[in-house]
Design a protein around this motif. Structure first.
Motif, PDB file in Angstrom:
ATOM      1  N   SER A 282       0.823  -1.215   0.000  1.00 25.02           N
ATOM      2  CA  SER A 282       0.000   0.000   0.000  1.00 25.02           C
ATOM      3  C   SER A 282       0.855   1.262   0.000  1.00 25.02           C
ATOM      4  CB  SER A 282      -0.929   0.004   1.213  1.00 25.02           C
ATOM      5  OG  SER A 282      -0.195  -0.141   2.415  1.00 25.02           O
ATOM      6  N   SER A 285       0.511   3.682  -3.292  1.00 22.42           N
ATOM      7  CA  SER A 285      -0.945   3.839  -3.307  1.00 22.42           C
ATOM      8  C   SER A 285      -1.502   4.309  -4.637  1.00 22.42           C
ATOM      9  CB  SER A 285      -1.363   4.823  -2.207  1.00 22.42           C
ATOM     10  OG  SER A 285      -0.723   6.078  -2.396  1.00 22.42           O
ATOM     11  N   SER A 306      -6.222  -4.322  -1.385  1.00 21.18           N
ATOM     12  CA  SER A 306      -7.452  -3.568  -1.656  1.00 21.18           C
ATOM     13  C   SER A 306      -7.251  -2.069  -1.468  1.00 21.18           C
ATOM     14  CB  SER A 306      -8.574  -4.051  -0.730  1.00 21.18           C
ATOM     15  OG  SER A 306      -8.221  -3.850   0.636  1.00 21.18           O
ATOM     16  N   HIS A 307      -6.125  -1.664  -0.836  1.00 16.76           N
ATOM     17  CA  HIS A 307      -5.838  -0.245  -0.659  1.00 16.76           C
ATOM     18  C   HIS A 307      -5.394   0.413  -1.951  1.00 16.76           C
ATOM     19  CE1 HIS A 307      -4.925  -1.285   3.825  1.00 16.76           C
ATOM     20  NE2 HIS A 307      -6.225  -1.203   3.576  1.00 16.76           N
ATOM     21  N   LYS A 309      -6.526   1.566  -4.720  1.00 18.80           N
ATOM     22  CA  LYS A 309      -7.843   1.874  -5.285  1.00 18.80           C
ATOM     23  C   LYS A 309      -7.792   2.325  -6.742  1.00 18.80           C
ATOM     24  CE  LYS A 309      -7.788   6.525  -3.264  1.00 18.80           C
ATOM     25  NZ  LYS A 309      -8.531   7.479  -2.402  1.00 18.80           N
ATOM     26  N   TYR A 310      -6.575   2.613  -7.258  1.00 23.28           N
ATOM     27  CA  TYR A 310      -6.454   3.007  -8.659  1.00 23.28           C
ATOM     28  C   TYR A 310      -6.005   1.852  -9.557  1.00 23.28           C
ATOM     29  CZ  TYR A 310      -6.547   7.681  -6.618  1.00 23.28           C
ATOM     30  OH  TYR A 310      -6.908   8.798  -5.917  1.00 23.28           O
ATOM     31  N   ASN A 312      -5.721  -1.009 -12.003  1.00 15.57           N
ATOM     32  CA  ASN A 312      -6.587  -1.583 -13.050  1.00 15.57           C
ATOM     33  C   ASN A 312      -5.952  -2.772 -13.762  1.00 15.57           C
ATOM     34  OD1 ASN A 312      -4.887  -0.655 -15.165  1.00 15.57           O
ATOM     35  ND2 ASN A 312      -5.996   1.275 -15.302  1.00 15.57           N
ATOM     36  N   SER A 328     -11.154  -9.170  -0.203  1.00 12.03           N
ATOM     37  CA  SER A 328     -10.796  -7.753  -0.329  1.00 12.03           C
ATOM     38  C   SER A 328     -10.536  -7.357  -1.777  1.00 12.03           C
ATOM     39  CB  SER A 328      -9.563  -7.441   0.527  1.00 12.03           C
ATOM     40  OG  SER A 328      -8.458  -8.243   0.136  1.00 12.03           O
ATOM     41  N   LYS A 331     -12.999  -5.176  -3.621  1.00 11.02           N
ATOM     42  CA  LYS A 331     -13.093  -3.744  -3.356  1.00 11.02           C
ATOM     43  C   LYS A 331     -12.246  -2.911  -4.320  1.00 11.02           C
ATOM     44  CE  LYS A 331     -13.891  -4.514   1.588  1.00 11.02           C
ATOM     45  NZ  LYS A 331     -13.405  -4.228   2.962  1.00 11.02           N
ATOM     46  N   ILE A 332     -11.479  -3.592  -5.173  1.00  8.24           N
ATOM     47  CA  ILE A 332     -10.656  -2.852  -6.147  1.00  8.24           C
ATOM     48  C   ILE A 332     -11.538  -2.588  -7.371  1.00  8.24           C
ATOM     49  CG2 ILE A 332      -8.412  -2.741  -7.285  1.00  8.24           C
ATOM     50  CD1 ILE A 332      -7.508  -5.073  -5.575  1.00  8.24           C
ATOM     51  N   SER A 334     -11.659  -0.448  -9.599  1.00  7.87           N
ATOM     52  CA  SER A 334     -11.044   0.008 -10.848  1.00  7.87           C
ATOM     53  C   SER A 334     -10.406  -1.127 -11.641  1.00  7.87           C
ATOM     54  CB  SER A 334      -9.992   1.075 -10.551  1.00  7.87           C
ATOM     55  OG  SER A 334      -8.990   0.540  -9.689  1.00  7.87           O
TER      56      SER A 334
END
Length: 900
Positions: A282, A285, A306-307, A309-310, A312, A328, A331-332, A334
């Motif tokens: 993470s 990030s 899952s941290h 968040k960008y 892909n 987890s 939760k991604i 993207s």
């Protein structure tokens, strides 16, 4: 007048201002009258002078009137304000795209080196010309061979460090060898933003720590460079690619120990990242793309991922990742690309995976995932273009009552999953499908007749199922078609034959129940003036009948033709000789007749010729011995006659020769040393592609689907061959099987047969061989089958611990009346009919000599001891003679008295 003069002065002022501006421009740019600066033009011409340009890509670089403006030369860009050369881009983009695409279906671009697999279309012996182009902002030399320029003592590459204004430097694919290349000097390039040095395979250097001083550096690429050491901390980077460097340490715990505040792209695939996935990932990030395939990563997937968040793009394939897929991951949001194939992932696919609405690529193949998933639900909930669930323990449900709402899928691979049921007709609505593999999935029923609507489908594999019904009309652009190992039945129609001809690579209908004739439309279709491009046809193990159509000769790119195990009749058509690239020809187990086609001698690329179990007759043409690549020749169980041409034994790559069950006569040719693949003088790694064959080994017919280096054999059994077994046959030290049984061979077994140390099976039974069994035969440790039965062999059977186990029941030696010894019940010592020369083995003679010697030593010892004592006593006769005999007389009297 004054008014007029004033007006005139005011009118002339703009002209003076313009003239003054023009003079300043000329002063500042004194040599730019032709669009570029003269000193930079000379520098560019110096570049051309130092380049070898076989393709003429720099033909516009000249001083002619038409090309005076160097800003218009190929690959050159100038500043619109100062007209300084700010960009040089000499990359061969067409050839780069061809190389990186890796598609076998595309032809190479039309360049001078289109038949080469290198991108070096230009070569430079020096790059000191860059000193004359100090205003350069972009320098792209990808694909130019700079080996000579960068490996000299002066190392011209140091001149690049003087390009103070350089922003973008691409020297990938330049054949730069290290570690003398002065990467450490690049810290002078204070404005450098992009540095690419990919595919300099022998750079053999570490990543310089000084690169941390280049605060403007954002993109760093060093893939395929044989880098050493570890990845330094470079927090200014947004993109880092060090993939395909096997000796580079990419310890994830160490990499993510500190924050990477700008990093968006990290590629460390095929490096040495031994260890587990840290939760500190993470610290990057902003990561958008992370590729760490084939990097020896172990342990479970971290929940902290899952941290990101960008994120892909995530590729963790071909590692040793264990445990389940964490929830987890759901939760991604993207995430668009998720590749986890070929790991040790267990558990189930989380139901929440359908929350990833943007997911277009989902690949978890080659794991140990269990449970049940709904194919239609995955398609409807996600945005899939690529779905691969193959090679797991998954049950994939195809809900017949559900209808897919999205049809953007391009690749679907479920092979080796438990699918069951029918192929739904809704599959025909996936008009974007390019590849579909549903092999080995327990499918039943018929192939939907609408399958031909999938016009983009390039690869279709429904093999190893229980599909039945007729062969449907197939998609028009399929390159690979495999419907083998099913229960498809019926005839192959003319229309289907025409559609099958459009297959560009592989057509496999093996192991079905197709009947009728092979349609004449097969291979008849032509595109313009070119012939059908089909490379492999496999229609074996069906119930096809009739003649082989001559139209097959139109498939001139054929490398494999397999029509074996059908009911085909007639002659082999001569038109097949047009397929000059043919490497594998299987026509076995049919009812073909006539002579061996002479055109076969013209197929110079032939590696396998299998015509066994037919009704072919006549002699073998001597020209067959000219096939330098022939590995397997099987003419077993036909009606061939005449002698075996000596040219056959000139086939240097030959590994399997099976001429059994024919009417060959005469002797085996004596010169066998040209079989270099069997003598051990020319051992090469053999292709395993499609090299199928049958061979009697250890008395049993064995089926082989691949050809390995250790597979070899000669079977000449069941013919009318005579004469002696040539001593030269013992030169075949790499031969694993030799069967000369059921012939009329006479004389002795060659004494040097023990030199054939690779022999595993030897059958010389049912001949007229005589003499003793060579002792050297017992030293072949690899031998596991032996039959010398029904001959005229004589003498004692040799013994050795391993040799004794080959025929404990004695069947290997049965039918030889003059043989004796273990394991036969006949005792060699009691057989008076056996002459001294042949009945007493060397071992028996040695035993007899040892016994005689023992007896002689005992007798001699007794004699020496007795007479030595006797002579000693004789010398002192006066002291012991009379007392001795008086004692004897006394003892004798007492003994007699006891009996009386």
């Amino acid at each position: 007048m004054n008014s007029f003069s004033k007006t005139t002065q005011m009118a002339s002022f703009p002209r003076l201002q313009f003239f003054f501006f023009l003079m300043i421009s000329i002063t500042l740019c004194p040599f730019s009258t032709h669009g570029c600066h003269e000193e930079e033009k000379r520098a560019l011409l110096d570049i051309k002078f130092n380049l070898v340009d076989p393709s003429g890509r720099l033909s516009s670089w000249q001083e002619s009137t038409q090309h005076k403006n160097c800003c218009s030369w190929y690959g050159i860009e100038c500043s619109s304000e100062s007209l300084h050369v700010i960009s040089i881009d000499l990359r061969n983009r067409d050839l780069e795209m061809y190389r990186y695409d890796g598609s076998s279906y595309r032809t190479a671009p039309d360049t001078a080196l289109r038949d080469s697999y290198t991108t070096f279309c230009l070569e430079s012996s020096s790059i000191n010309w860059v000193r004359g182009l100090e205003n350069l902002q972009v320098l792209r030399l990808s694909g130019i061979d700079l080996l000579q320029a960068t490996s000299s003592k002066e190392n011209d590459a140091q001149h690049i460090a003087y390009l103070w204004n350089l922003r973008d430097l691409d020297i990938s694919d330049c054949n730069i060898a290290g570690p003398v290349f002065p990467i450490h000097q690049f810290h002078n390039l204070s404005r450098l933003s992009i540095l690419k040095m990919n595919r300099n395979d022998h750079l053999n250097s570490s990543i310089p720590l000084q690169l941390a001083n280049l605060t403007t550096l954002s993109v760093l690429e060093f893939s395929h460079c044989d880098l050493q050491g570890s990845i330094p901390y470079l927090p200014q980077l947004t993109e880092l690619d060090v993939s395909a460097n096997r000796h580079l340490s990419s310890d994830l715990t160490r990499i993510f120990e500190y924050p990477w505040p700008r990093l968006q792209k990290l590629q460390i695939s095929s490096t040495n990242a031994t260890g587990s996935f840290p939760s500190s990932i993470s610290n990057a990030s902003l990561l958008v793309r992370f590729s760490a395939a084939d990097s020896k990563i172990q342990g479970p997937l971290p929940f902290s991922i899952s941290h990101l968040k960008y994120l892909n793009f995530l590729d963790l394939s071909y590692n040793n990742i264990q445990g389940p897929i964490p929830k987890s991951f759901c939760k991604i949001f993207s995430l668009q690309h998720l590749s986890l194939e070929e790991n040790i992932i267990t558990g189930i696919i989380p139901n929440c995976i359908t929350n990833l609405r943007n997911l277009s690529v989902f690949d978890v193949s080659g794991n140990f995932i269990t449970g049940t998933v709904s194919l239609i639900s995955l398609i409807n909930e996600l945005n899939l273009t690529f779905l691969d669930l193959s090679a797991n323990n998954l049950t994939v449900v195809i809900d017949q009552h559900l209808y897919p709402s999205k049809f953007i899928l391009e690749r679907l691979d479920l092979h080796s999953c438990n699918v069951k049921g029918f192929i739904p007709t809704s599959i025909c609505n996936f008009s974007h499908l390019e590849e579909m593999d549903l092999s080995y999935t327990n499918l039943t029923g018929a192939i939907p007749s609408c399958i031909h609507k999938l016009i983009k489908l390039n690869r279709l594999d429904f093999s190893k199922n229980r599909l039945s019904g007729p062969l449907p009309l197939l998609p028009p652009n399929v390159g690979y078609l495999d419907l083998s190992n099913n229960k498809l039945n019926g005839e192959i129609s003319l229309e289907n034959g025409k559609s099958l001809s459009s297959v560009s690579v592989t057509l496999n209908l093996n192991e079905n129940e197709l009947w009728g004739s092979i349609p004449s439309s097969l291979c008849s279709q032509k595109t313009g003036n070119s012939y059908t491009i089909l490379e492999e046809i496999n229609l074996s193990n069906n119930k096809l009948s009739g003649a082989i159509p001559s139209s097959i000769g139109n498939c001139r790119n054929l490398t494999t033709l397999n029509l074996s195990n059908n009911n085909l009749t007639g002659n082999v058509p001569n038109e097949i000789n047009q397929a000059e690239k043919l490497e594998y020809l299987y026509l076995s187990d049919n009812n073909l007749d006539g002579a061996l086609p002479t055109f076969i001698t013209k197929l110079k690329s032939l590696k396998v010729l299998d015509l066994r179990n037919n009704n072919l007759e006549g002699i073998i043409p001597t020209g067959l011995g000219s096939h330098s690549d022939l590995m397997i020749l099987s003419l077993r169980s036909n009606k061939f006659n005449g002698s075996i041409p000596k040219e056959i034994f000139h086939l240097q790559q030959l590994r399997i020769l099976d001429l059994a069950l024919n009417n060959f006569s005469g002797q085996i040719p004596f010169k066998l040393e040209n079989l270099t693949s069997l003598t051990g003088r020319n051992i090469t790694t053999l292709s395993t592609y499609n090299a199928q064959y049958q061979l009697v080994i250890k008395g049993t017919m064995a089926q082989f689907k691949q050809m390995w280096l250790y597979n070899s054999g000669i079977d000449l059994s069941c013919n009318i061959l005579s004469g002696s077994i040539p001593e030269e046959i013992c030169l075949l030290k790499e031969l694993a099987m030799l069967n000369l049984s059921h012939n009329f061979f006479s004389s002795n077994i060659p004494e040097s047969v023990g030199d054939m140390y690779s022999l595993e099976s030897l059958d010389l039974s049912s001949n007229r061989l005589s003499g003793h069994i060579p002792q050297s035969l017992t030293v072949i440790d690899s031998l596991s089958f032996l039959s010398l039965s029904r001959n005229n062999l004589s003498g004692k059977i040799p013994r050795e611990s391993h040799f004794d186990t080959l025929s404990v029941d004695g069947s290997a030696f049965a039918g030889n009346e003059l043989l004796c010894g273990f394991p036969l019940e006949k005792d060699c010592m009691g057989n008076h009919n056996i002459s001294t020369g042949s009945s007493i083995h060397e071992d028996d003679q040695e035993d007899w000599k040892e016994k005689v010697l023992l007896y002689a030593i005992v007798a001699m010892g007794f004699a020496v001891g007795f007479w030595a004592l006797f002579f000693v006593l004789l010398l002192k006769k006066q002291k012991w003679w009379f007392p001795y005999w008086r004692a004897i007389d006394s003892v004798a009297v007492k003994i007699i008295e006891c009996f009386l």
